[in-house]
Design a protein around this motif. Structure first.
Motif, PDB file in Angstrom:
ATOM      1  N   TYR A 190      22.300 -63.963  79.023  1.00  0.00           N
ATOM      2  CA  TYR A 190      22.565 -65.378  79.313  1.00  0.00           C
ATOM      3  C   TYR A 190      22.151 -66.245  78.129  1.00  0.00           C
ATOM      4  CZ  TYR A 190      21.499 -70.095  80.915  1.00  0.00           C
ATOM      5  OH  TYR A 190      21.396 -71.464  81.001  1.00  0.00           O
ATOM      6  N   TYR A 191      20.942 -66.022  77.614  1.00  0.00           N
ATOM      7  CA  TYR A 191      20.477 -66.832  76.482  1.00  0.00           C
ATOM      8  C   TYR A 191      21.249 -66.502  75.204  1.00  0.00           C
ATOM      9  CZ  TYR A 191      16.666 -68.780  79.176  1.00  0.00           C
ATOM     10  OH  TYR A 191      15.944 -69.473  80.109  1.00  0.00           O
ATOM     11  N   TRP A 193      24.417 -65.627  75.171  1.00  0.00           N
ATOM     12  CA  TRP A 193      25.695 -66.329  75.341  1.00  0.00           C
ATOM     13  C   TRP A 193      25.525 -67.838  75.134  1.00  0.00           C
ATOM     14  CZ3 TRP A 193      27.153 -70.118  78.858  1.00  0.00           C
ATOM     15  CH2 TRP A 193      28.524 -70.418  78.891  1.00  0.00           C
ATOM     16  N   LEU A 194      24.479 -68.399  75.713  1.00  0.00           N
ATOM     17  CA  LEU A 194      24.254 -69.839  75.593  1.00  0.00           C
ATOM     18  C   LEU A 194      23.998 -70.244  74.146  1.00  0.00           C
ATOM     19  CD1 LEU A 194      23.946 -72.575  76.924  1.00  0.00           C
ATOM     20  CD2 LEU A 194      21.570 -72.000  77.474  1.00  0.00           C
ATOM     21  N   TYR A 197      27.393 -69.997  72.335  1.00  0.00           N
ATOM     22  CA  TYR A 197      28.227 -71.128  72.770  1.00  0.00           C
ATOM     23  C   TYR A 197      27.784 -72.421  72.083  1.00  0.00           C
ATOM     24  CZ  TYR A 197      29.816 -74.750  76.091  1.00  0.00           C
ATOM     25  OH  TYR A 197      30.348 -75.876  76.676  1.00  0.00           O
ATOM     26  N   THR A 198      26.478 -72.630  72.021  1.00  0.00           N
ATOM     27  CA  THR A 198      25.949 -73.844  71.381  1.00  0.00           C
ATOM     28  C   THR A 198      26.253 -73.852  69.887  1.00  0.00           C
ATOM     29  OG1 THR A 198      24.157 -73.882  73.022  1.00  0.00           O
ATOM     30  CG2 THR A 198      23.852 -75.205  71.025  1.00  0.00           C
ATOM     31  N   GLU A 556      22.166 -71.257  86.513  1.00  0.00           N
ATOM     32  CA  GLU A 556      22.231 -71.631  85.097  1.00  0.00           C
ATOM     33  C   GLU A 556      23.610 -71.292  84.520  1.00  0.00           C
ATOM     34  OE1 GLU A 556      19.867 -73.337  84.022  1.00  0.00           O
ATOM     35  OE2 GLU A 556      18.362 -72.904  85.550  1.00  0.00           O
ATOM     36  N   MET A 560      26.553 -74.007  83.060  1.00  0.00           N
ATOM     37  CA  MET A 560      27.116 -73.943  81.709  1.00  0.00           C
ATOM     38  C   MET A 560      28.630 -73.684  81.716  1.00  0.00           C
ATOM     39  SD  MET A 560      24.897 -74.608  79.407  1.00  0.00           S
ATOM     40  CE  MET A 560      24.411 -75.893  80.544  1.00  0.00           C
ATOM     41  N   ASN A 585      22.995 -78.779  75.301  1.00  0.00           N
ATOM     42  CA  ASN A 585      22.640 -77.356  75.210  1.00  0.00           C
ATOM     43  C   ASN A 585      21.430 -77.121  74.319  1.00  0.00           C
ATOM     44  OD1 ASN A 585      24.842 -77.015  76.806  1.00  0.00           O
ATOM     45  ND2 ASN A 585      26.009 -75.763  75.374  1.00  0.00           N
ATOM     46  N   GLU A 588      18.858 -77.761  76.644  1.00  0.00           N
ATOM     47  CA  GLU A 588      18.962 -76.862  77.799  1.00  0.00           C
ATOM     48  C   GLU A 588      18.328 -75.507  77.525  1.00  0.00           C
ATOM     49  OE1 GLU A 588      20.221 -75.736  81.658  1.00  0.00           O
ATOM     50  OE2 GLU A 588      20.584 -77.671  80.725  1.00  0.00           O
ATOM     51  N   ILE A 589      18.499 -74.985  76.315  1.00  0.00           N
ATOM     52  CA  ILE A 589      17.935 -73.672  75.980  1.00  0.00           C
ATOM     53  C   ILE A 589      16.420 -73.697  76.116  1.00  0.00           C
ATOM     54  CG2 ILE A 589      17.576 -72.030  74.095  1.00  0.00           C
ATOM     55  CD1 ILE A 589      20.393 -72.719  73.100  1.00  0.00           C
TER      56      ILE A 589
END
Length: 779
Positions: A190-191, A193-194, A197-198, A556, A560, A585, A588-589
């Motif tokens: 998840y992190y 990917w986030l 993405y960011t 979460e 997103m 984001n 958000e992280i």
């Protein structure tokens, strides 16, 4: 305070004695400080009470599985510390080794990590039944047990706090490998990917700002804005009875704002974002492949691990058969359809609210609200939409869970996939139904003077003369800002306040423990058993944290992916959406990291090799973004009418070189209604046609209609044909570009394929050497 413990056995299993491995799978030194899970219940003094009997029955079932149970009483609560036997983990390792998909995992050899221990014990707890047939989930619902949680590891938790879970590290990288070891691969992905993405939002946000600045550069020189601001045209009343005629120049500010988001640059930006969404997903697949290959879970199968855990829990278990029922599938389909109809009905209710609110506010006491009644109605509608989203989110979750219960899937992974698809579908319709109305129906089904369309006697709202895109922008901006800002505030504030309010109990125990001089209480190597006060202090510090469950990470992801939808689907109407997403984001992280490490109980570590069905959801959003942006530019914006006017009806099309090519465009889009017409006379009252001390005999409205019989003109049909042609051309060009981008970027890097090839070869050679050693030993 009462303390009880059962010593753990550390003898070798029969399989190890028989020579299946030459090295101990776990370290010989027992880590007594480690507890795999904690159960908490209310203290019941009456032994005949049904809750007390069920508590004892469940604990006895755990002890039959050789799980050591440590009981500590504190005030009105009782804590059960659970520690699984070493044989359970050796069975798990052996079954991994002989499995089809999980044998490449790093857990096959070496010591079992605490994350793996927690995952195994968590599964066993939920698959333990008492003599009444009740499992732990049902006992928690009936308040036999209050809660359950796994413990944070203090040393690793401090490392994550220092490296990751801090606001000062806002612009530093993420220690994804450490996160994987502590929270499991699912959280780490998840992190990962986030973060990816960011990072890829940076070029999208930069280009969105350029498009916005392009519109701002021609803010005061654009001929369309000048034509609106300097116009003396009298427009028809916006509503029945209460509204009067008004001057076009009154909406000068609105026209300027519209040009910021409805200009030539948005077309190129929409094409860029459609291709960007594809590149993002393809590059993410490569990025994921590198890490899951490094983590040795490339071929991991969650369903197969669940089967292994079933055997570890009960060697005589029977597999959960695959089942399919046309009756259940039909029932689920009908219920999903009814739910979607309800959500669309709520979108219609929001439309009615805006239709009713605009005329009521146009006769309000405040001059500002009277002058901007339509805009205020749009903003209030957006706020009401946000409130509806918050309520329906809870309803959607409950309905999705009930539908999954009807389907009766054979594994938790399958249930999770089905729940994700249903929940996202409901959320998508909840969020975007109102936006689709604003984008594609607002101002196009309201009729014209003499033949207005009404709902319960109220006239449907109209678009501004500069187009409907600004209404869509306002709706998106309000929802996106409220959703991101308020959600993040509540996500952080609630667990933070809870940690402050419950900190006193832990401090009191810490002071009390300061009087204990046993060396075991202060040993940091984990080699001896700590005293009961040290245990309780650690358990209470975890108990007082905010609760987590299977939905914690899902929430979460959902947040997103919904943001990704906002960023791509209607980006033509809101070029600043990627910038807002990027800023959100970045915070958000760290917010999620601080929340997971400092303020919440530890999530159950889950092992996986992908973000699951979310990949398919993102791909579907990418396709929908192409369709939606093509329709927004071709149908919602004024890009096509302006294009047709420039090259077919404008001054330049007629050979004039002394004026701007768009001169007279606004007037060209207007039609005239005469009060003397019998149908028009019924729509407008005499007091509505009065302005500046004069009675008006005619007014203008936006449409391509004849001034005589109010039929559609040939220009309307030409513009409509060009709109559809543009939509088809736009979507085909962008889809071809997406396919080329997907083909050009392979999912797996070459070095990942080669590394996996070498690893498989090495593993097969090692298996052969072990077989030969075993044969020589037997001989």
């Amino acid at each position: 305070m009462f303390f009880r413990t059962v010593e753990e056995s550390f003898e070798l299993s029969d399989r190890q004695k028989e020579g299946y491995t030459t090295e101990p799978l776990l370290p010989s030194t027992p880590a007594h400080r480690t507890y795999d899970y904690i159960l908490v219940a209310h203290k019941v003094n009456d032994d005949t009470d049904l809750k007390a009997q069920r508590q004892r029955a469940f604990i006895q079932q755990l002890e039959k599985k050789n799980i050591t149970v440590t009981t500590i009483f504190h005030d009105d609560k009782v804590f059960f510390g659970l520690r699984a036997p070493i044989e359970m983990f050796k069975d798990y390792q052996y079954l991994l080794k002989v499995s089809d998909s999980c044998n490449w995992c790093g857990d096959v050899r070496g010591s079992i990590t605490q994350a793996t221990r927690i995952r195994i014990v968590h599964f066993i707890l939920h698959q333990t039944f008492i003599n009444t047939g009740e499992n732990l989930k049902e006992l928690l619902v009936k308040d036999v047990f209050e809660t359950m949680f796994c413990l944070h590891e203090r040393k690793k938790q401090k490392q994550l706090k220092r490296k990751w879970a801090r606001w000062s590290g806002l612009f530093t990288g993420q220690p994804v490998n450490e996160v994987k070891c502590y929270f499991g691969e699912k959280v780490a992905l998840y992190y990962l990917w986030l973060g990816w993405y960011t990072k890829l939002l940076v070029p999208a946000a930069a280009l969105g700002v350029v498009v916005f600045l392009y519109g701002l550069a021609f803010f005061n020189t654009n001929p369309l804005i000048k034509e609106v601001c300097q116009s003396s045209i009298i427009m028809c009343p916006r509503c029945d009875k209460r509204c009067t005629v008004w001057e076009l120049s009154d909406t000068c500010t609105y026209a300027k704002v519209s040009h910021l988001f409805d200009n030539e640059g948005t077309v190129a930006f929409a094409m860029f974002m459609a291709i960007w969404a594809t590149l993002f997903l393809e590059l993410w697949k490569r990025h994921r492949a590198r890490h899951v290959s490094q983590w040795k879970v490339y071929d991991w199968c969650e369903e197969e691990e669940e089967l292994i855990l079933e055997i570890v829990n009960d060697p005589n278990c029977k597999p959960k058969q695959f089942r399919h029922s046309y009756l259940r599938s039909t029932l689920v389909l009908i219920l999903v359809t009814l739910m979607l109809m309800l959500i669309i009905g709520l979108a219609h209710a929001l439309v009615v609210f805006r239709v009713v609110a605009a005329p009521l506010m146009s006769e309000g006491r405040w001059e500002f609200i009277r002058d901007h009644a339509n805009t205020v109605a749009v903003m209030l509608g957006a706020v009401l939409h946000y409130v509806t989203i918050q309520i329906m989110t809870r309803v959607n979750r409950w309905v999705s869970l009930k539908l999954c219960d009807i389907e009766k899937t054979n594994s938790f992974a399958a249930t999770e996939r089905n729940f994700t698809v249903k929940m996202f579908t409901f959320q998508f319709f909840t969020l975007f139904s109102s936006l689709f109305y604003v984008a594609f129906f607002l101002g196009r089904i309201n009729g014209h003077p003499g033949d207005y369309v009404r709902i319960a006697g109220w006239r449907l709202e109209e678009c501004h003369l500069s187009g409907c895109l600004t209404d869509l922008f306002i709706q998106m901006a309000v929802i996106m800002l409220l959703k991101q800002t308020l959600n993040n505030i509540f996500e952080f504030i609630v667990p933070w306040l809870k940690s402050i309010l419950t900190r006193n109990t832990t401090k009191k125990l810490q002071r009390k423990c300061g009087h204990c001089y046993r060396k075991s209480c202060r040993d940091e190597q984990g080699r001896v058993e700590p005293c009961d006060i040290c245990k309780l202090r650690h358990w209470l510090s975890n108990y007082n944290l905010a609760n987590t469950d299977a939905f914690s990470l899902f929430n979460e992801f959902l947040e997103m992916v919904v943001q990704f939808s906002f960023t791509t689907i209607f980006v033509a109407a809101f070029p600043l959406a990627p910038l807002l997403a990027l800023v959100n984001n970045i915070f958000e992280i760290r917010l999620d990291a601080i929340k997971m490490v400092r303020l919440e109980r530890r999530l159950v570590p889950r092992k996986t090799n992908d973000i699951g069905v979310w990949t398919n959801v993102l791909e579907a959003i990418g396709v929908l973004a192409v369709i939606a942006n093509g329709l927004v530019i071709g149908v919602s914006s004024d890009f096509i009418p302006r294009l047709v006017y420039r090259y077919r009806y404008g001054p330049c099309a007629n050979g004039s070189t002394h004026t701007h090519c768009m001169q007279g465009y606004i007037n060209d889009t207007l039609s005239t209604a005469f009060v003397t017409h019998q149908a028009v006379e019924k729509d407008f009252l005499p007091n509505q046609m009065f302005t500046n001390g004069f009675n008006v005999t005619q007014c203008s409205y936006r449409d391509y209609r004849s001034d005589e019989d109010y039929t559609l003109t040939s220009q309307f049909w030409l513009v409509l044909a060009v709109r559809f042609a543009f939509v088809i051309l736009f979507e085909h060009v962008v889809v071809v570009c997406k396919f080329i981008a997907a083909w050009f970027v392979p999912n797996n890097p070459i070095h990942v394929k080669n590394d996996r090839l070498h690893d498989k070869l090495s593993r097969l050679k090692e298996e052969l050497r072990e077989l030969k050693r075993s044969i020589s030993t037997d001989v």
